[in-house]
Motif scaffolding. Structure first.
Motif, PDB file in Angstrom:
ATOM      1  N   ALA A 126       1.062  -1.207   0.156  1.00 11.41           N
ATOM      2  CA  ALA A 126      -0.026   0.361  -0.001  1.00 11.41           C
ATOM      3  C   ALA A 126       0.499   1.155  -0.635  1.00 11.41           C
ATOM      4  N   GLN A 127       0.269   2.332  -0.984  1.00 14.78           N
ATOM      5  CA  GLN A 127       1.611   3.811  -0.881  1.00 14.78           C
ATOM      6  C   GLN A 127       0.441   4.805  -1.167  1.00 14.78           C
ATOM      7  N   ARG A 128       1.125   6.047  -0.354  1.00 14.62           N
ATOM      8  CA  ARG A 128       0.724   7.055  -1.110  1.00 14.62           C
ATOM      9  C   ARG A 128       2.308   7.957  -1.254  1.00 14.62           C
ATOM     10  N   LEU A 129       1.664   9.557  -1.982  1.00 12.04           N
ATOM     11  CA  LEU A 129       2.973   9.925  -2.448  1.00 12.04           C
ATOM     12  C   LEU A 129       2.643  10.860  -1.016  1.00 12.04           C
ATOM     13  N   MET A 130       4.063  11.392  -0.906  1.00 11.39           N
ATOM     14  CA  MET A 130       3.766  13.297   0.248  1.00 11.39           C
ATOM     15  C   MET A 130       5.302  13.836  -0.132  1.00 11.39           C
ATOM     16  N   ARG A 131       4.276  15.460   0.771  1.00 15.18           N
ATOM     17  CA  ARG A 131       4.966  16.203  -0.674  1.00 15.18           C
ATOM     18  C   ARG A 131       6.774  16.197   0.245  1.00 15.18           C
ATOM     19  N   ARG A 132       8.106  16.703  -0.335  1.00 11.84           N
ATOM     20  CA  ARG A 132       9.615  16.660   0.310  1.00 11.84           C
ATOM     21  C   ARG A 132       9.437  18.040   1.502  1.00 11.84           C
ATOM     22  N   LEU A 133      10.313  18.326   2.639  1.00  8.72           N
ATOM     23  CA  LEU A 133       9.949  19.377   2.870  1.00  8.72           C
ATOM     24  C   LEU A 133      11.379  20.072   1.745  1.00  8.72           C
ATOM     25  N   CYS A 134      11.170  21.361   1.515  1.00  9.58           N
ATOM     26  CA  CYS A 134      12.552  21.933   0.481  1.00  9.58           C
ATOM     27  C   CYS A 134      13.719  21.851   1.366  1.00  9.58           C
ATOM     28  N   GLU A 135      14.704  21.271   0.595  1.00 11.43           N
ATOM     29  CA  GLU A 135      16.527  21.580   1.579  1.00 11.43           C
ATOM     30  C   GLU A 135      16.668  22.724   1.185  1.00 11.43           C
ATOM     31  N   ARG A 136      16.308  23.770   0.521  1.00 12.44           N
ATOM     32  CA  ARG A 136      17.550  24.919   1.929  1.00 12.44           C
ATOM     33  C   ARG A 136      16.408  26.506   2.286  1.00 12.44           C
ATOM     34  N   CYS A 137      15.928  25.814   2.369  1.00 14.99           N
ATOM     35  CA  CYS A 137      14.402  26.332   3.247  1.00 14.99           C
ATOM     36  C   CYS A 137      13.382  25.770   4.827  1.00 14.99           C
ATOM     37  N   ILE A 138      14.186  24.312   4.545  1.00 10.36           N
ATOM     38  CA  ILE A 138      13.858  23.640   5.977  1.00 10.36           C
ATOM     39  C   ILE A 138      14.521  24.385   6.945  1.00 10.36           C
ATOM     40  N   VAL A 139      13.830  24.117   8.068  1.00 11.86           N
ATOM     41  CA  VAL A 139      14.234  25.299   9.408  1.00 11.86           C
ATOM     42  C   VAL A 139      13.621  23.554  10.371  1.00 11.86           C
ATOM     43  N   GLN A 140      15.038  23.369  11.838  1.00 15.51           N
ATOM     44  CA  GLN A 140      14.308  22.826  12.557  1.00 15.51           C
ATOM     45  C   GLN A 140      14.263  23.108  14.245  1.00 15.51           C
ATOM     46  N   ALA A 141      13.164  22.826  14.793  1.00 12.12           N
ATOM     47  CA  ALA A 141      12.676  23.033  16.252  1.00 12.12           C
ATOM     48  C   ALA A 141      12.495  21.913  17.109  1.00 12.12           C
ATOM     49  N   ALA A 142      13.020  21.731  18.395  1.00  8.77           N
ATOM     50  CA  ALA A 142      11.977  21.559  19.554  1.00  8.77           C
ATOM     51  C   ALA A 142      10.628  20.380  19.121  1.00  8.77           C
ATOM     52  N   PRO A 143      10.407  19.213  19.113  1.00  8.67           N
ATOM     53  CA  PRO A 143       9.520  19.249  19.136  1.00  8.67           C
ATOM     54  C   PRO A 143       8.093  19.703  20.079  1.00  8.67           C
TER      55      PRO A 143
END
Length: 572
Positions: free
Chosen positions: A451-468
């Motif tokens: 079973a499968q779906r397609l999800m959008r990838r986050l843009c590698e240039r503008c991705i940001v990281q934060a605490a969950p």
């Protein structure tokens, strides 16, 4: 004389390596890909996502000591229009940025184009200083500054069709600037969709306008609004290109456009065309098929290491049935083609029956169904069994007859691939039983259900990281992730040129593999409920769609919002 592209690449690659953007192994991989696909090394690197367009701009600026600028949100002063005529600006893809004294600064996609610079210097009578900018930004700025091709086409369509409806348009293949506006408009809509990376083009008649939308990374975006009166002629043009009946407006029609006939820059692009009548006229949807994308490997489709190992073992089974399930547009066909390409060899006979044939696979016999003459999936599959096949692929199992023949083939020494429309892997077993297949035949014939779906990838240039936050922690806990990551990825800047502010670039697969172990087979054969089959599968280590999506969130591939848009927590 403008420097040859391969000479430019020789100067750029060392810069990309020295900056740590590329490694030597990446260059070797891209070189092999470029030879195989017959594209430039730069295009190969971009297509393999080894470096970005911005990386190449930086390398170009460093290697050739040319200033690199961004045109995002920039519009030149109006007096520069008279200084640099529209025709020259579009021909040489040059944006007049500024004039200071006797010096004109031009943003160009190729600032090494000496002939273009000399022509513009002669035409303006000024010294010209070239700077480099992204091609896409240059095109968009030219369109906005000069009122480019799209604006002109809309105006011409309004003048031609504004007060009346014209039903038909001429047959014309060699599209150019002198073509009728409706011909140019259709060509432009398709060309822009290809350049934007769209999967589908929707041409929709509404009450007061004709709307053109693209599906990009699974999400619809409005691209153009055309005069309502142009709708019949636009649809007629598409029908002519797809060799459909332009006089039939009451019934749906399906066809195919070989776009290379109409635009020689896209020889590998085909479009699968569907028309349906609506209350305001006929709607057209065109699925873009790039035959050069066929060589995608299984390892590029988003399988986790464990799932990829399970799937690769399954497709090398001597016999049995491998099913791919999920909604339309979830990547089932792409995965099937990748699997067939991987196991294809001169020592096996592979035959497929499809509706329609989307890609031509070398060394594989492919048949398209024609229900109007009685060539259905079931009839074709029954005939294939007399063709001494090793591996069979059926585009879709739609009815009991096809299901029974598929099971028969899988149990008599053939490996069979197909698709089914169900939401998850376990539900597939129930669906087959509902179609009339005995439970013990389902359990005996199946090897794996994907079973499968397609999800959008986050843009590698503008991705940001934060605490969950608490929402992330709850979602991860539900998926059984332990430990919870210290940081999670979030959607990035609204002004990022690489993803046009969407925060996403490209898509990745999410998978759930129901591998038929002895315990799972026993549960299916006994007619167990879905939750009982699921329990047996999870005991055997199956990762659900929800769990796989959360793993990709924790890995920084996509955002939690995107994952929950595609999969539901109930699917865990």
């Amino acid at each position: 004389m403008t420097m040859a592209p391969h000479s430019v690449e020789k100067r750029l690659i060392p810069v990309l390596i020295s900056e740590g953007i590329l490694e030597e192994k990446d260059v070797l991989k891209a070189t092999s890909y470029a030879r195989k696909k017959k594209v430039s090394l730069r295009d190969a690197i971009l297509e393999l996502n080894l470096a970005s367009e911005e990386d190449f701009l930086y390398a170009f600026s460093t290697a050739f000591h040319v200033t690199c600028i961004t045109l995002k949100g920039f519009l030149p002063e109006s007096e520069l229009k008279e200084l640099v005529p529209k025709e020259l600006a579009f021909r040489h893809q040059a944006v007049p940025v500024s004039r200071v004294g006797n010096t004109l600064t031009l943003a160009m996609a190729n600032p090494l184009d000496v002939e273009a610079i000399d022509m513009l210097r002669q035409r303006t009578g000024l010294d010209v200083t070239p700077v480099i900018a992204a091609e896409k930004e240059i095109r968009e700025t030219l369109e906005q500054f000069y009122g480019g091709k799209v604006a002109e086409l809309v105006q011409r369509l309004g003048d031609t069709y504004g007060g009346r409806e014209i039903q038909f348009t001429e047959l014309e293949e060699d599209v150019n600037e002198t073509s009728a506006p409706v011909v140019q408009a259709v060509n432009k809509a398709i060309e822009d969709a290809i350049n934007a990376g769209a999967s589908d083009v929707h041409i929709e008649p509404l009450e007061d306008k004709l709307r053109v939308r693209y599906r990009i990374d699974g999400v619809m975006r409005e691209q153009m609004v055309l005069p309502k009166g142009s709708a019949p002629a636009i649809v007629s043009r598409v029908k002519i290109m797809a060799t459909l009946d332009i006089t039939e407006k009451r019934l749906p029609q399906d066809g195919r456009i070989y776009f290379g006939r109409y635009n020689r820059r896209y020889p590998t692009i085909d479009l699968r065309v569907s028309t349906v009548p609506t209350g305001y006229g006929e709607k057209v949807v065109m699925r873009i098929i790039n035959r050069s994308d066929l060589t995608l490997g299984l390892d590029t489709l988003g399988f986790t290491r464990n799932n990829l190992e399970i799937y690769r073992n399954a497709i090398r089974a001597p016999y049995g049935m491998i099913l791919h399930v999920g909604p339309t547009g979830s990547g089932k066909t792409t995965t099937l083609y990748a699997a067939l390409s991987e196991i294809n060899s001169p020592t096996v006979n592979i035959q497929t029956v499809e509706d329609p044939i989307e890609y031509q696979l070398k060394g594989i016999s492919q048949t398209m169904v024609h229900p109007e003459i009685g060539l259905t999936f079931a009839r074709a599959l029954r005939s294939f069994l007399r063709q001494d096949p090793d591996i069979l692929m059926v585009g879709e199992i739609r009815d009991k007859e096809t299901a029974m023949i598929a099971v028969e083939a899988a149990l008599t020494g053939h490996l069979l691939f197909s698709t089914l429309h169900t939401n998850d892997a376990v539900g597939t077993t129930t669906r087959l039983v509902e179609m009339g297949v005995e439970p013990f035949l389902v359990g005996s014939s199946l090897v794996v259900v994907c079973a499968q779906r397609l999800m959008r990838r986050l843009c590698e240039r503008c991705i940001v990281q934060a605490a969950p936050d608490s929402v992330h922690k709850e979602a991860f806990a539900l998926a059984g992730l332990d430990p919870i990551p210290e940081t999670v990825p979030l959607q990035g800047a609204a002004d990022c040129p690489q993803c046009e502010g969407s925060g996403y670039k490209g898509r990745v697969g999410v998978h759930e593999l129901l591998y038929i172990t002895a315990a799972v087979r026993k549960a299916i054969n006994s007619g167990a409920r879905e939750d009982e089959v699921l329990a047996a599968a999870r005991t055997g280590g199956m990762t659900t769609l929800y769990q796989d999506a959360m793993v990709k969130v924790a890995s920084g591939i996509t955002s939690l919002e995107e994952a929950l848009r595609v999969v539901r927590a109930e699917e865990q």
